[in-house]
Design a protein around this motif. Structure first.
Motif, PDB file in Angstrom:
ATOM      1  N   VAL A 154      66.436 118.726  78.049  1.00  0.00           N
ATOM      2  CA  VAL A 154      65.863 118.848  76.708  1.00  0.00           C
ATOM      3  C   VAL A 154      66.137 117.593  75.876  1.00  0.00           C
ATOM      4  O   VAL A 154      65.262 117.114  75.143  1.00  0.00           O
ATOM      5  N   GLU A 155      67.353 117.054  75.978  1.00  0.00           N
ATOM      6  CA  GLU A 155      67.688 115.860  75.199  1.00  0.00           C
ATOM      7  C   GLU A 155      66.813 114.678  75.611  1.00  0.00           C
ATOM      8  O   GLU A 155      66.405 113.878  74.768  1.00  0.00           O
ATOM      9  N   GLU A 156      66.528 114.584  76.911  1.00  0.00           N
ATOM     10  CA  GLU A 156      65.687 113.491  77.378  1.00  0.00           C
ATOM     11  C   GLU A 156      64.263 113.637  76.844  1.00  0.00           C
ATOM     12  O   GLU A 156      63.631 112.653  76.454  1.00  0.00           O
ATOM     13  N   ILE A 157      63.750 114.870  76.848  1.00  0.00           N
ATOM     14  CA  ILE A 157      62.419 115.099  76.297  1.00  0.00           C
ATOM     15  C   ILE A 157      62.396 114.736  74.818  1.00  0.00           C
ATOM     16  O   ILE A 157      61.463 114.084  74.325  1.00  0.00           O
ATOM     17  N   TYR A 158      63.430 115.154  74.102  1.00  0.00           N
ATOM     18  CA  TYR A 158      63.525 114.896  72.657  1.00  0.00           C
ATOM     19  C   TYR A 158      63.535 113.390  72.375  1.00  0.00           C
ATOM     20  O   TYR A 158      62.753 112.886  71.559  1.00  0.00           O
ATOM     21  N   LEU A 159      64.408 112.660  73.052  1.00  0.00           N
ATOM     22  CA  LEU A 159      64.508 111.219  72.833  1.00  0.00           C
ATOM     23  C   LEU A 159      63.247 110.499  73.306  1.00  0.00           C
ATOM     24  O   LEU A 159      62.784 109.546  72.672  1.00  0.00           O
ATOM     25  N   GLY A 160      62.697 110.964  74.433  1.00  0.00           N
ATOM     26  CA  GLY A 160      61.489 110.343  74.961  1.00  0.00           C
ATOM     27  C   GLY A 160      60.304 110.492  74.032  1.00  0.00           C
ATOM     28  O   GLY A 160      59.569 109.531  73.775  1.00  0.00           O
ATOM     29  N   HIS A 203      69.844 109.223  87.854  1.00  0.00           N
ATOM     30  CA  HIS A 203      68.474 108.982  87.401  1.00  0.00           C
ATOM     31  C   HIS A 203      68.435 108.126  86.135  1.00  0.00           C
ATOM     32  O   HIS A 203      67.441 107.446  85.881  1.00  0.00           O
ATOM     33  N   LEU A 204      69.526 108.120  85.355  1.00  0.00           N
ATOM     34  CA  LEU A 204      69.572 107.266  84.177  1.00  0.00           C
ATOM     35  C   LEU A 204      69.626 105.788  84.559  1.00  0.00           C
ATOM     36  O   LEU A 204      69.172 104.925  83.810  1.00  0.00           O
ATOM     37  N   LEU A 205      70.181 105.497  85.735  1.00  0.00           N
ATOM     38  CA  LEU A 205      70.202 104.115  86.213  1.00  0.00           C
ATOM     39  C   LEU A 205      68.785 103.643  86.525  1.00  0.00           C
ATOM     40  O   LEU A 205      68.432 102.482  86.269  1.00  0.00           O
ATOM     41  N   TRP A 206      67.971 104.556  87.065  1.00  0.00           N
ATOM     42  CA  TRP A 206      66.566 104.226  87.320  1.00  0.00           C
ATOM     43  C   TRP A 206      65.838 103.958  86.003  1.00  0.00           C
ATOM     44  O   TRP A 206      65.023 103.034  85.903  1.00  0.00           O
ATOM     45  N   SER A 221      57.940 107.345  77.531  1.00  0.00           N
ATOM     46  CA  SER A 221      57.142 108.098  78.503  1.00  0.00           C
ATOM     47  C   SER A 221      57.979 108.477  79.722  1.00  0.00           C
ATOM     48  O   SER A 221      57.917 109.611  80.202  1.00  0.00           O
ATOM     49  N   ALA A 222      58.776 107.518  80.214  1.00  0.00           N
ATOM     50  CA  ALA A 222      59.623 107.789  81.377  1.00  0.00           C
ATOM     51  C   ALA A 222      60.673 108.841  81.071  1.00  0.00           C
ATOM     52  O   ALA A 222      60.952 109.731  81.882  1.00  0.00           O
ATOM     53  N   LEU A 223      61.270 108.771  79.885  1.00  0.00           N
ATOM     54  CA  LEU A 223      62.282 109.745  79.482  1.00  0.00           C
ATOM     55  C   LEU A 223      61.691 111.142  79.364  1.00  0.00           C
ATOM     56  O   LEU A 223      62.267 112.128  79.853  1.00  0.00           O
ATOM     57  N   ALA A 224      60.539 111.246  78.695  1.00  0.00           N
ATOM     58  CA  ALA A 224      59.909 112.551  78.508  1.00  0.00           C
ATOM     59  C   ALA A 224      59.508 113.156  79.849  1.00  0.00           C
ATOM     60  O   ALA A 224      59.679 114.364  80.086  1.00  0.00           O
ATOM     61  N   PHE A 225      58.982 112.336  80.761  1.00  0.00           N
ATOM     62  CA  PHE A 225      58.582 112.832  82.079  1.00  0.00           C
ATOM     63  C   PHE A 225      59.799 113.270  82.886  1.00  0.00           C
ATOM     64  O   PHE A 225      59.810 114.348  83.488  1.00  0.00           O
TER      65      PHE A 225
END
Length: 211
Positions: free
Chosen positions: A23-29, A152-155, A186-190
């Protein structure tokens, strides 16, 4: 012998689990994606035109409204889908976190004042806007990926780096920072969407949270 009840270890584990649902990744993305898109549109408008002036004020207003809406939506999603599956823990903010917020705020204010009053004396560094933004994001992803063991954060850090290089080669100048925001957002949200979907499938609702 390690302390199994160490507050630091408990905090680290809880923070790591807090990002497990995506959820945090979607939010920030989404935040980075929308903000980058709004200001990129502003960049394409003729400078000094009525529409560009309206957009300059409108972008700031939209940013505030969007942040408030996203915070409220994030809380609802967490309450409806995440907490019934994991429970939750609330930590009091440490003093160092408060000092970091003040430091970032004062730094941003100082940069804004300098850019406003001494613009003519500052060197033209717009060609580095994309790479600098990308380097900051890549560094954050690298730290979080290693600290909380999320490969995956390294990617994502690698994607940010490639975008920074691309904007420098393309000589995108100030708009390069916005293109980096769009790409990383876009990458974060995906990535967050995939993790959220996996989280819902692998985490059943805890007993006692059923209606």
């Amino acid at each position: 012998m390690s302390d199994l009840f160490s507050p630091d270890q408990a905090r680290e584990r809880s923070l790591r689990l807090a990002f497990e649902d995506g959820v945090e990744e979607i939010y920030l993305g989404l935040f980075a994606l929308v903000m980058g898109g709004v200001y990129l549109v502003s960049f394409t408008l003729p400078r000094g035109s009525t529409l560009s002036q309206i957009m300059a004020f409108g972008a700031s207003f939209f940013q505030i409204v969007f942040i408030l809406a996203m915070v409220a939506l994030r809380k609802k999603v967490k309450a409806a889908y995440v907490f019934p599956r994991t429970g939750y823990v609330v930590f009091r903010r440490g003093k160092w976190e408060q000092w970091m917020v003040w430091a970032f705020g004062l730094s941003a204010l100082a940069i804004g004042v300098a850019a406003t009053f001494w613009r003519s004396l500052l060197p033209d560094l717009t060609h580095l806007a994309g790479p600098v933004a990308a380097a900051g994001m890549a560094g954050g992803f690298l730290w979080a990926g290693l600290a909380y063991k999320y490969p995956h954060l390294l990617w994502l850090g690698g994607i940010a780096t490639l975008l920074g290089v691309a904007t420098y080669v393309a000589d995108a100048k100030a708009a390069g920072m916005l293109w980096v925001l769009l790409g990383v957002g876009s990458a974060l949200a995906f990535s967050g969407s995939l993790r959220f979907r996996s989280f819902l499938k692998t985490h059943p609702i805890l007993e006692g949270f059923h209606d």
